[in-house]
Scaffold this motif. Structure first.
Motif, mmCIF file in Angstrom:
data_model
loop_
_atom_site.group_PDB
_atom_site.id
_atom_site.type_symbol
_atom_site.label_atom_id
_atom_site.label_comp_id
_atom_site.label_asym_id
_atom_site.label_seq_id
_atom_site.Cartn_x
_atom_site.Cartn_y
_atom_site.Cartn_z
ATOM 1 N N LYS A 39 0.868 -1.187 0.000
ATOM 2 C CA LYS A 39 0.000 0.000 0.000
ATOM 3 C C LYS A 39 0.901 1.232 0.000
ATOM 4 O O LYS A 39 2.106 1.121 -0.148
ATOM 5 C CB LYS A 39 -0.912 0.005 1.232
ATOM 6 C CG LYS A 39 -1.707 -1.265 1.446
ATOM 7 C CD LYS A 39 -2.876 -1.355 0.540
ATOM 8 C CE LYS A 39 -3.658 -2.633 0.868
ATOM 9 N NZ LYS A 39 -4.868 -2.752 0.174
ATOM 10 N N ASN A 40 0.331 2.418 0.240
ATOM 11 C CA ASN A 40 1.161 3.620 0.233
ATOM 12 C C ASN A 40 1.789 3.921 1.594
ATOM 13 O O ASN A 40 2.609 4.822 1.712
ATOM 14 C CB ASN A 40 0.378 4.835 -0.271
ATOM 15 C CG ASN A 40 -0.670 5.326 0.715
ATOM 16 O OD1 ASN A 40 -1.073 4.626 1.634
ATOM 17 N ND2 ASN A 40 -1.127 6.551 0.508
ATOM 18 N N SER A 41 1.416 3.159 2.635
ATOM 19 C CA SER A 41 1.944 3.405 3.976
ATOM 20 C C SER A 41 2.236 2.091 4.683
ATOM 21 O O SER A 41 1.527 1.107 4.499
ATOM 22 C CB SER A 41 0.941 4.192 4.822
ATOM 23 O OG SER A 41 0.629 5.413 4.200
ATOM 24 N N ARG A 42 3.281 2.128 5.499
ATOM 25 C CA ARG A 42 3.611 0.959 6.316
ATOM 26 C C ARG A 42 3.857 1.418 7.748
ATOM 27 O O ARG A 42 4.585 2.369 7.999
ATOM 28 C CB ARG A 42 4.846 0.238 5.799
ATOM 29 C CG ARG A 42 5.309 -0.881 6.754
ATOM 30 C CD ARG A 42 6.337 -1.782 6.145
ATOM 31 N NE ARG A 42 5.647 -2.682 5.220
ATOM 32 C CZ ARG A 42 6.261 -3.546 4.423
ATOM 33 N NH1 ARG A 42 7.569 -3.605 4.418
ATOM 34 N NH2 ARG A 42 5.563 -4.313 3.613
ATOM 35 N N PHE A 43 3.231 0.709 8.675
ATOM 36 C CA PHE A 43 3.477 0.909 10.096
ATOM 37 C C PHE A 43 4.387 -0.220 10.558
ATOM 38 O O PHE A 43 4.105 -1.389 10.298
ATOM 39 C CB PHE A 43 2.167 0.865 10.891
ATOM 40 C CG PHE A 43 1.251 2.015 10.591
ATOM 41 C CD1 PHE A 43 1.334 3.187 11.314
ATOM 42 C CD2 PHE A 43 0.314 1.930 9.577
ATOM 43 C CE1 PHE A 43 0.490 4.257 11.042
ATOM 44 C CE2 PHE A 43 -0.537 2.988 9.289
ATOM 45 C CZ PHE A 43 -0.439 4.155 10.023
ATOM 46 N N ILE A 44 5.460 0.144 11.223
ATOM 47 C CA ILE A 44 6.364 -0.836 11.818
ATOM 48 C C ILE A 44 6.206 -0.703 13.329
ATOM 49 O O ILE A 44 6.394 0.372 13.886
ATOM 50 C CB ILE A 44 7.820 -0.591 11.406
ATOM 51 C CG1 ILE A 44 7.955 -0.657 9.888
ATOM 52 C CG2 ILE A 44 8.745 -1.601 12.086
ATOM 53 C CD1 ILE A 44 9.327 -0.267 9.381
ATOM 54 N N PHE A 45 5.847 -1.791 13.972
ATOM 55 C CA PHE A 45 5.584 -1.803 15.409
ATOM 56 C C PHE A 45 6.716 -2.518 16.138
ATOM 57 O O PHE A 45 7.011 -3.671 15.823
ATOM 58 C CB PHE A 45 4.281 -2.551 15.711
ATOM 59 C CG PHE A 45 3.060 -1.927 15.099
ATOM 60 C CD1 PHE A 45 2.289 -1.040 15.827
ATOM 61 C CD2 PHE A 45 2.676 -2.233 13.807
ATOM 62 C CE1 PHE A 45 1.160 -0.466 15.274
ATOM 63 C CE2 PHE A 45 1.545 -1.670 13.238
ATOM 64 C CZ PHE A 45 0.788 -0.777 13.972
ATOM 65 N N ALA A 46 7.299 -1.842 17.105
ATOM 66 C CA ALA A 46 8.259 -2.476 18.002
ATOM 67 C C ALA A 46 7.472 -2.857 19.257
ATOM 68 O O ALA A 46 7.020 -1.986 20.002
ATOM 69 C CB ALA A 46 9.388 -1.515 18.345
ATOM 70 N N THR A 47 7.251 -4.150 19.435
ATOM 71 C CA THR A 47 6.455 -4.628 20.562
ATOM 72 C C THR A 47 6.840 -6.058 20.909
ATOM 73 O O THR A 47 7.328 -6.804 20.059
ATOM 74 C CB THR A 47 4.942 -4.564 20.258
ATOM 75 O OG1 THR A 47 4.211 -4.983 21.425
ATOM 76 C CG2 THR A 47 4.567 -5.432 19.091
ATOM 77 N N ASN A 48 6.598 -6.430 22.141
ATOM 78 C CA ASN A 48 6.734 -7.831 22.541
ATOM 79 C C ASN A 48 5.384 -8.369 23.007
ATOM 80 O O ASN A 48 5.309 -9.385 23.671
ATOM 81 C CB ASN A 48 7.791 -7.989 23.633
ATOM 82 C CG ASN A 48 7.425 -7.291 24.916
ATOM 83 O OD1 ASN A 48 6.471 -6.512 24.966
ATOM 84 N ND2 ASN A 48 8.169 -7.554 25.970
#
Length: 106
Positions: A39-48
C-alpha cells in the motif's frame, strides 16, 4: 518487529508526528512478515505483546498474523517518506509508562 500496510489519504498521514503518543481503540492486526510494501503506507511496530493468531487459525500462517490488544498506546519514533510512500516507526508502550515516554527522547 511487526508490520501493517495501509492505504492512507494525505490528510490521514499528516495526523502523525514524531513524538506523538496515541491510543488505538481497536485491535491492531499485524504480521512479522516484512515483504514488499503493498500500500502507500507501512506501520512498523516495536512490541513484545503481539499475540500469534496464526497459531489459532492455521489459514493465516502464510502471513504470520498477530494482533495487538485494543486500547494499546504507541509513540511515533520516526516517519520516513520516499516518493509517494510513507513509513511510520511506532513503539508500543505500557499505559503506566505514558508519562515516562512522553518526556523521553528515544
Amino acid at each position: 518487529m511487526y508490520y501493517r500496510d495501509s492505504q492512507l489519504s494525505n490528510s490521514e498521514i499528516q495526523k502523525y508526528a514524531v513524538g506523538q503518543i496515541f491510543r488505538s481503540q481497536t485491535f491492531v492486526d499485524v504480521s512479522n512478515f516484512a515483504g514488499k510494501l503493498t500500500k502507500n503506507s507501512r506501520f512498523i511496530f516495536a512490541t513484545n505483546k503481539a499475540a500469534p493468531l496464526y497459531q489459532v487459525n492455521p489459514d493465516t500462517e502464510k502471513w504470520k498474523l498477530h494482533t495487538i490488544n485494543a486500547n494499546s498506546y504507541f509513540k511515533v519514533l520516526d516517519i520516513y517518506k520516499k516518493d509517494d510512500k510513507t513509513q511510520f516507526f511506532l513503539l508500543h508502550i505500557p499505559a503506566n509508562g505514558i508519562d515516562f515516554f512522553r518526556n523521553t527522547v528515544l
